[in-house]
Design a protein around this motif. Structure first.
Motif, PDB file in Angstrom:
ATOM      1  N   SER A  65      51.857   0.062  20.555  1.00  0.00           N
ATOM      2  CA  SER A  65      50.443  -0.151  20.863  1.00  0.00           C
ATOM      3  C   SER A  65      49.850  -1.349  20.139  1.00  0.00           C
TER       4      SER A  65
ATOM      5  N   PRO B  26      52.382   8.610  24.845  1.00  0.00           N
ATOM      6  CA  PRO B  26      51.527   8.406  26.023  1.00  0.00           C
ATOM      7  C   PRO B  26      52.128   8.952  27.312  1.00  0.00           C
TER       8      PRO B  26
ATOM      9  N   ASP C 128      54.089   4.159  17.703  1.00  0.00           N
ATOM     10  CA  ASP C 128      52.895   4.515  18.459  1.00  0.00           C
ATOM     11  C   ASP C 128      52.965   3.780  19.787  1.00  0.00           C
TER      12      ASP C 128
ATOM     13  N   TYR D  20      52.689   2.780  23.930  1.00  0.00           N
ATOM     14  CA  TYR D  20      51.666   2.574  24.962  1.00  0.00           C
ATOM     15  C   TYR D  20      52.384   2.426  26.291  1.00  0.00           C
TER      16      TYR D  20
ATOM     17  N   SER E 241      47.846   4.638  29.079  1.00  0.00           N
ATOM     18  CA  SER E 241      47.692   5.690  28.061  1.00  0.00           C
ATOM     19  C   SER E 241      48.246   5.212  26.740  1.00  0.00           C
ATOM     20  N   ASP E 242      47.539   5.606  25.686  1.00  0.00           N
ATOM     21  CA  ASP E 242      48.044   5.423  24.318  1.00  0.00           C
ATOM     22  C   ASP E 242      48.190   6.830  23.740  1.00  0.00           C
TER      23      ASP E 242
END
Length: 820
Positions: A218, A199, A173, A175, A189-190
């Motif tokens: 993230s 992102p 995930d 970032y 942005s994530d």
């Protein structure tokens, strides 16, 4: 196949020793992508890749120049050519060996030159220098933050987009943030609606100078497998298109919303075939790193006209549905209404599509009559988008409305409400063999042997039988498939290769067609889960396939057949199917046999094993009392382990007939007393006359109950049968519902076994106790003859005989003593 690769394959075949079909594995391809218009060296890592011969790409645009596996079978070095017009984004890839086909993995194509991340770059004050318009291959390790620095002119667009989850190799995930040299965050942005877990961020450079791009996991929870591709350049990055679709084959003017420079208006020629269309925005010679999604349908667009916030202000059209209504929920609390015409009896699939075109809107859909009264509504039917199956009740005007589930709104909350006429179609797929597993989702047929798989048939808005066809089978391979009955959605399909079939592979089309209406047809659709995890084993990234990876492999060390029964499997009956293995010389390992698919109402043992060195095994199957009566096609898979992994083959596609029983039997309730003999009365129902004699056997007796003759014979004329059971004095008292019978009728030298009268009751009673307060009988007198005088010639008098009353009194007295 190009010449270099063909020569490489021939050399591999010549140098290899005798090979057997097996299961190669592909774990990852490095680097994780390449630049279009270039040649790229890649390393494919996995297991059992000794005899690699071909890379199968599901999309056009990439060709293989060379291919060379290492001696350990763990890596394959390859060189690929990426065409200048190759589509940007993810490509689905498999590796074919002489032994089999690997799992599907992904590999990406981008527009920029590639550089590798170089550590240390985890300090803002010491970032890695990169050029503008570059792709970085990096790793987000645990608690790792990667910094990159680029130079830009004032007014220059800087877009930073990360491929991480979309690489399909790890649950990352990511970032991303763009910072100035004072460490102020200019954009970050994530997750987002367009790229989901990946992102993207863009800015307009406020002044000449350097800008820092920050990339991390993230939650700072990365690891050595948390790879990413960072695209940094001047590319446009719109987030959603409006309208998000149009009529097939037409040109539509689209406003691309969300780019940092403002909306981008372009005219797009839509493809002639309905479906989902990926559009890459190109501006100033650069393409967006990933596409926006548009929907292509067979009917036209209606665009909202504000204000249309209530029924009285509804955007109206004189046209009749089918239509696609397009709008934007632009502010909090906004509701959009449209007015249209429809005719009684029409049926539509009505969808509010927002997340499906990567809009942030969570739509709630409703249909109203011309006065505004609600007729139907839906939220989140099968996902965040909404769906209603609607039958038009009468000719006239109607309204449709949409709003956000939480009452939110923004300028990118785009939606489409599509009224699609209900149509029939077929979708084919291969069910998962195991949860989140790619095992057995390809077709690998050993030379001179067979491979079986289940094909699942999805019927859209129709019922009835379906025919399967495979117009692109490899040379020397045939497909055996029964017609798909109307009451089933899965069938076994067997592929068979000739002994001299050429070892090779293809991506095969598989088609399904209605047995009588040839206009109802469809193809193969398979979603392969690549990234999944918590919560609830959520799927984050999939590969969507439209063809079946199919190959002819080297011969297997064994072949299996089953002996088709000459007699039927009757309802409430059972049978043993003989499976026979033919082994190659020197192969004596165990072979595991599994029923691939059970017809409705038919059950089977999970698996049986042909022991090492043996060639036969019996496979038990049974049918319940409601199994449909007809002849079905069945097949069994067979697998064994080789040095190169599991080898899979199958039996032929053979027949199994389910029929009505020839006889029936019921067992009257049995009442037996401890220490005594009980009679078991069986009532025979003759349904179809049979020749000769049949055997009737009883099973499931209660504990401590025995039967001297559990098997008896009957003929077609018998209607009753009696068995005698001995009940022990200490047999457990109560009702025992375990008694059942089996009738076996021989026909054509094979048994037809009927399992009948299941769960019949065998009641065991204790002996009766004496009535309370009953007087005890007098003691039984002992008969004693008087001693006579010794008279040799005089006979002794007989003992006195007890009267009936004296006997009863003695018995009562004895029982009273026992009860004390």
């Amino acid at each position: 196949m190009n010449t270099t690769l063909r020569i490489s394959c021939i050399l591999l075949l010549l140098c290899s020793t005798v090979a057997h079909a097996a299961s190669p594995a592909l774990s990852i391809i490095m680097p994780r992508g390449g630049q279009r218009g270039t040649e790229q060296d890649i390393t494919i890592s996995g297991a059992r890749l000794f005899d690699a011969q071909e890379i199968l790409f599901y999309e056009k645009g990439i060709s293989v120049l060379s291919l060379e596996p290492n001696k350990e079978g763990t890596q394959v070095k390859a060189r690929v050519k990426i065409e200048p017009d190759a589509r940007l984004g993810s490509y689905t890839v498999r590796l074919r060996t002489a032994s089999g086909i690997t799992e599907a993995r992904t590999w990406s194509v981008g527009q920029y030159p590639i550089v590798d991340e170089k550590e240390p770059n985890d300090e803002f004050s010491a970032p890695q220098q990169i050029a503008m318009n570059t792709t970085v291959h990096g790793v987000a390790n645990n608690e790792d933050v990667d910094y990159f620095i680029v130079a830009a002119k004032k007014g220059e667009r800087i877009t930073a987009e990360v491929e991480a989850m979309r690489l399909g190799s790890a649950n990352v995930d990511a970032y991303v943030a763009i910072l100035d040299m004072k460490r102020f965050e200019l954009a970050a942005s994530d997750d987002n609606a367009l790229l989901l877990q990946d992102p993207t961020a863009s800015i307009i450079a406020p002044e000449d100078g350097n800008y820092v791009i920050q990339v991390r996991e993230s939650s700072y929870a990365g690891n050595g497998g948390s790879r990413y591709r960072l695209h940094v350049g001047n590319a446009p990055r719109p987030m959603v298109a409006y309208p998000a679709g149009g009529k097939a084959g037409e040109e539509v003017e689209v406003r691309l919303i969300g780019d940092v420079t403002g909306d981008i208006v372009q005219k797009i020629k839509l493809p002639a075939t309905p479906g989902e269309f990926e559009y890459f925005t190109v501006q100033d010679g650069q393409s967006a790193p990933s596409p926006n999604i548009l929907r292509v349908v067979e009917y036209g667009n209606i665009m909202e006209v504000e204000p249309n916030d209530n029924a009285g202000q509804a955007t109206a059209t004189e046209l009749e549905v089918p239509l696609a209504f397009n709008g934007i929920i632009e502010k909090d609390g906004d509701v959009d209404f449209f007015r249209f015409k429809a005719k009684r009896g029409q049926q539509f699939d009505v969808r509010a599509v927002a997340r499906g075109v990567r809009s942030p809107l969570d739509p709630v859909l409703s249909i109203h009559n011309d006065k505004g009264a609600q007729l139907a509504a839906n939220d989140d039917s099968g996902g965040p988008d909404s769906y209603i199956r609607w039958n038009v009740p009468a000719d006239g005007e109607y309204m449709v409305a949409v709003r956000d589930h939480l009452g939110k709104g923004a300028r990118d909350f785009v939606y489409r409400i599509e009224f699609t006429p209900i149509s029939a179609g077929v979708t084919l797929g291969i069910p998962e063999y195991a949860r989140n597993s790619q095992e057995r989702n390809t077709v690998v047929v050993p030379r001179g042997n067979r491979y079986a798989t289940i094909i699942r048939v999805g019927r859209g808005n129709f019922g009835g039988e379906v025919l399967l066809s495979a117009p692109e089978l490899p040379a020397g391979v045939v497909m055996h498939a029964d017609m798909v009955a109307g009451n089933v959605n899965e069938i076994p399909v067997v592929f068979e290769a000739a002994p001299d079939a050429t070892v090779g592979g293809t991506l095969m089309q598989l088609l399904g067609t209605h047995a009588t209406d040839k206009n109802i047809t469809g193809g193969f659709r398979q979603n392969i889960d690549l990234i999944y995890g918590p919560p609830n084993n959520t799927v984050f990234f999939q590969a969507n396939l439209d063809r079946v990876a199919t190959s002819v492999a080297e011969e297997a060390p064994f072949k299996v057949d089953f002996i088709e029964p000459k007699v039927p499997l009757v309802r409430s009956g059972s049978m043993n199917i003989k499976v026979v293995a033919t082994r190659k010389e020197g192969f004596d390992k165990p072979i595991t046999v599994r029923m691939l698919w059970n017809p409705p109402g038919v059950g089977s043992q999970n698996e049986v094993t042909i022991p090492a060195g043996q060639t036969e095994v019996l496979y038990p199957v049974n049918a319940n009392g409601n199994a449909p009566t007809r002849t079905w096609k069945i097949a069994m898979t067979a697998t064994s382990d080789e040095s190169k992994g599991a080898v899979w083959t199958s039996t032929q596609l053979g027949s199994l007939t389910v029929a009505e029983p020839l006889v029936g039997m019921t067992i009257d309730m049995v009442a037996g007393e401890q220490g005594k003999t009980a009679q078991i009365l069986c009532k025979i129902t003759q349904i179809t006359p049979f020749e000769g004699k049949a055997t009737v056997t009883l099973f499931g007796f209660p504990p401590k109950v025995t039967i001297a003759q559990p098997m008896k014979e009957i003929t077609k004329d018998d209607t009753t049968l009696v068995f005698e059971a001995d009940v022990a004095a200490d047999a457990p008292v109560g009702q025992h519902k375990t008694l059942f019978g089996q009738i076996v009728i021989m026909k054509d030298g094979e048994p037809i076994a009927h399992n009948l009268a299941g769960s019949s009751v065998f009641r065991i009673d204790a002996p009766p106790k004496p009535k309370p307060n009953q007087p005890a009988p007098p003691p039984t007198p002992v008969a004693v003859a008087p001693t006579p005088e010794k008279k040799p010639d005089a006979p002794a008098p007989p003992p006195r005989v007890l009267t009936r009353l004296e006997k009863l009194r003695l018995e009562a007295e004895e029982r009273a003593k026992q009860n004390q």
